[in-house]
Each structure stands twice: as C-alpha cells, then as structure tokens.
Design a protein around this motif. Sequence first.
Motif, short mmCIF file in Angstrom:
data_model
loop_
_atom_site.label_atom_id
_atom_site.label_comp_id
_atom_site.label_asym_id
_atom_site.label_seq_id
_atom_site.Cartn_x
_atom_site.Cartn_y
_atom_site.Cartn_z
N LEU A 106 0.83 -1.20 0.00
CA LEU A 106 0.00 0.00 0.00
C LEU A 106 0.87 1.26 0.00
N PRO A 107 0.29 2.39 -0.43
CA PRO A 107 1.07 3.64 -0.49
C PRO A 107 1.56 4.07 0.89
N LYS A 108 2.63 4.88 0.88
CA LYS A 108 3.20 5.41 2.12
C LYS A 108 2.67 6.81 2.41
N LEU A 109 2.57 7.12 3.71
CA LEU A 109 2.29 8.47 4.17
C LEU A 109 3.34 8.81 5.22
N GLY A 110 4.02 9.93 5.05
CA GLY A 110 5.06 10.29 5.99
C GLY A 110 6.18 9.28 6.08
N GLY A 111 6.42 8.58 4.97
CA GLY A 111 7.47 7.59 4.93
C GLY A 111 7.10 6.24 5.52
N ILE A 112 5.84 6.10 5.98
CA ILE A 112 5.37 4.86 6.59
C ILE A 112 4.31 4.23 5.68
N GLU A 113 4.45 2.93 5.41
CA GLU A 113 3.45 2.25 4.58
C GLU A 113 2.12 2.21 5.31
N THR A 114 1.05 2.54 4.61
CA THR A 114 -0.27 2.44 5.20
C THR A 114 -0.68 0.98 5.34
N SER A 115 -1.66 0.74 6.19
CA SER A 115 -2.14 -0.63 6.42
C SER A 115 -3.64 -0.62 6.57
N PHE A 116 -4.30 -1.68 6.10
CA PHE A 116 -5.76 -1.76 6.10
C PHE A 116 -6.34 -1.54 7.51
N THR A 117 -7.40 -0.73 7.59
CA THR A 117 -8.10 -0.57 8.87
C THR A 117 -9.61 -0.85 8.77
N ASP A 118 -10.18 -0.81 7.58
CA ASP A 118 -11.58 -1.21 7.41
C ASP A 118 -11.94 -1.15 5.93
N ALA A 119 -13.14 -1.63 5.61
CA ALA A 119 -13.57 -1.65 4.21
C ALA A 119 -15.08 -1.84 4.13
N THR A 120 -15.63 -1.47 2.99
CA THR A 120 -17.02 -1.74 2.68
C THR A 120 -17.11 -1.98 1.18
N ILE A 121 -18.28 -2.38 0.71
CA ILE A 121 -18.41 -2.73 -0.70
C ILE A 121 -19.64 -2.06 -1.29
N ILE A 122 -19.47 -1.52 -2.51
CA ILE A 122 -20.57 -0.96 -3.28
C ILE A 122 -20.51 -1.57 -4.67
N ASP A 123 -21.56 -2.28 -5.04
CA ASP A 123 -21.59 -2.99 -6.33
C ASP A 123 -20.37 -3.90 -6.44
N ASN A 124 -19.51 -3.69 -7.43
CA ASN A 124 -18.35 -4.55 -7.63
C ASN A 124 -17.05 -3.91 -7.16
N THR A 125 -17.16 -2.91 -6.30
CA THR A 125 -15.97 -2.21 -5.84
C THR A 125 -15.86 -2.23 -4.32
N ILE A 126 -14.70 -2.65 -3.84
CA ILE A 126 -14.37 -2.54 -2.42
C ILE A 126 -13.74 -1.17 -2.19
N TYR A 127 -14.24 -0.45 -1.20
CA TYR A 127 -13.61 0.79 -0.76
C TYR A 127 -12.96 0.50 0.59
N PHE A 128 -11.69 0.85 0.71
CA PHE A 128 -10.97 0.51 1.94
C PHE A 128 -10.31 1.74 2.56
N LEU A 129 -10.13 1.66 3.87
CA LEU A 129 -9.33 2.64 4.61
C LEU A 129 -7.98 2.02 4.92
#
Length: 278
Positions: free
Chosen positions: A176-199
Amino acid sequence: MKKLKLELFLQIIGIGSASGLIHKDNMLLVISDNSGYLYEYSIESDSLSRSPLFESVVMENIPKQHKTDFEAITYINDTIYIFGSGSTPNRNVMMQLDANTKTVLATHDMADFYAILKSFAQIADADFNIEGAIASENVWYFFQRGNQGNGKNGIFTVTGDITGLDFSIVYNQYKLPKLGGIETSFTDATIIDNTIYFLATAENTNSAYDDGEVMGSLIGQINIEKMKIGKTRMIPQKLKFEGLTTYDVNNDTITFLLCDDNDSETLESAVYKLSFQK
C-alpha cells in the motif's frame, strides 16, 4: 475519486476508541476495540443505547491486555457479526447478534479459523491482525493489517462456512502507499456494487499490539473481480480512521461515514462524513 471532502458529522458522547461502524436505517451501529458493548446511535434523536456482548460483567475501557479487541463489524440480512482482531489469544472471539433485537445469538472461538488463515498466508502469530470484514452471503472478505517490519497487508476471500471450518480461501497480498514515509495498512472496508472501498492508516509501529504515531489515512478502491488496487487518495487531517460505512450513493457522489480511533480512555468518538465525486 475527485474533490475529496471531509467534514465532522457527529460527536458521540459515551463511546471511546471507536473501531467499526454500520449505517443502517438512520442508525449507527458502533463497536469499540476496548469495550464489551455494541452501541446503537440514533442520528435522528441524537440518542445512544448499549447492548452487552457478554453475560459476565461488561466493561468500557477494558485494560489492553484483557480486551477482546473488536475491530470488524459486518452483517448479512438480519444477523450482525463482530470479530476480534486475532492479534493475541484472547482476541479470537466472534459475536453473532440478531440485527433487530441486538441480542447475542452465539459466541464463537475463531482460534482454529484464524490459525488456518495464518498458515495459508504464512503470517506469524505476532503479525496477524484482522481489522475489517465484509460479508456477502457465503463469501467473506477479511482485511489483514500489516504494520511495519514483517507485517503483511492482505485480503482473505473466504467462501463457505467459517464457523464449521468448511470453506475455501484465496489470499491477495498488497503493497500500500506510504504516508510520511510509513506504509499504510488496512483498517476497514465496505463494498458498493463490484468495488471494495478501503481505509488504510500509516502508524509508526512495528507491532500488531502496540500503537504508534499516526501519519495519516487514505481511502482506496479495489475491483472485486480482479482484486487489484485502483485509485487511492489521502484523507485530509492526520487521523487514525478505523471504521468505514456507506452513507449515501447517488448518480454523481458517494458519501461514507468514518470513525476515528483516538486510542484513549475518553468516552467520546468523532464520526466524519467523507464525500467525493465518482
């Protein structure tokens, strides 16, 4: 995702360290990672109720070494499922509740299920950390949060009976992309139609147990057929967003509600509204 807009939507007194939420029928169902309650907040009447998840003494602000660490909440039809993170042996609990009465239907020990996931993805016990879950009939999506070091971000797609251990697994690992030099990590998600949206949040820690400095959060998309990450956007403000639920979808705009885990004992939680053009 165009014109990302973040605004404070609610300030709920009585909930601390919110870690997951569901928006349904103008109500919010909220879990906390250090509480033994399911919270139900009425947006219309600005009122909060609690449903105990255990028959024994139920606490808020459970000490870290004892908490069940409820991090994921989802539902199918009239049943709510709440999952512990699995990051320590006492965090392997899954609660099954009636969505109408909020009464507990069953309590499951998911240790064997989590052990299978860890073995399949070759994730060490110390790095395992389920932070989100999506249910769709007999298909489940579990979001593994990988912090720095040996942590692995991934999604388990599980088809079948997870309590009867009769299922198949597909595992996809992500950088996953980095923020402030730190790789982000999954914290939650939901789904709409055929797309997962994640935090995903960037937190400066090597541990699935210990907290660290928060560098910020982002929201991203995954095509459910290809399971490939699409667009990602950084969310304004350096907050640790750990809950995501759909609030409104129209022809032009998608709006989510997000909760911020403040990692404190203060019984107050902020819920934000995040909107963007399709």
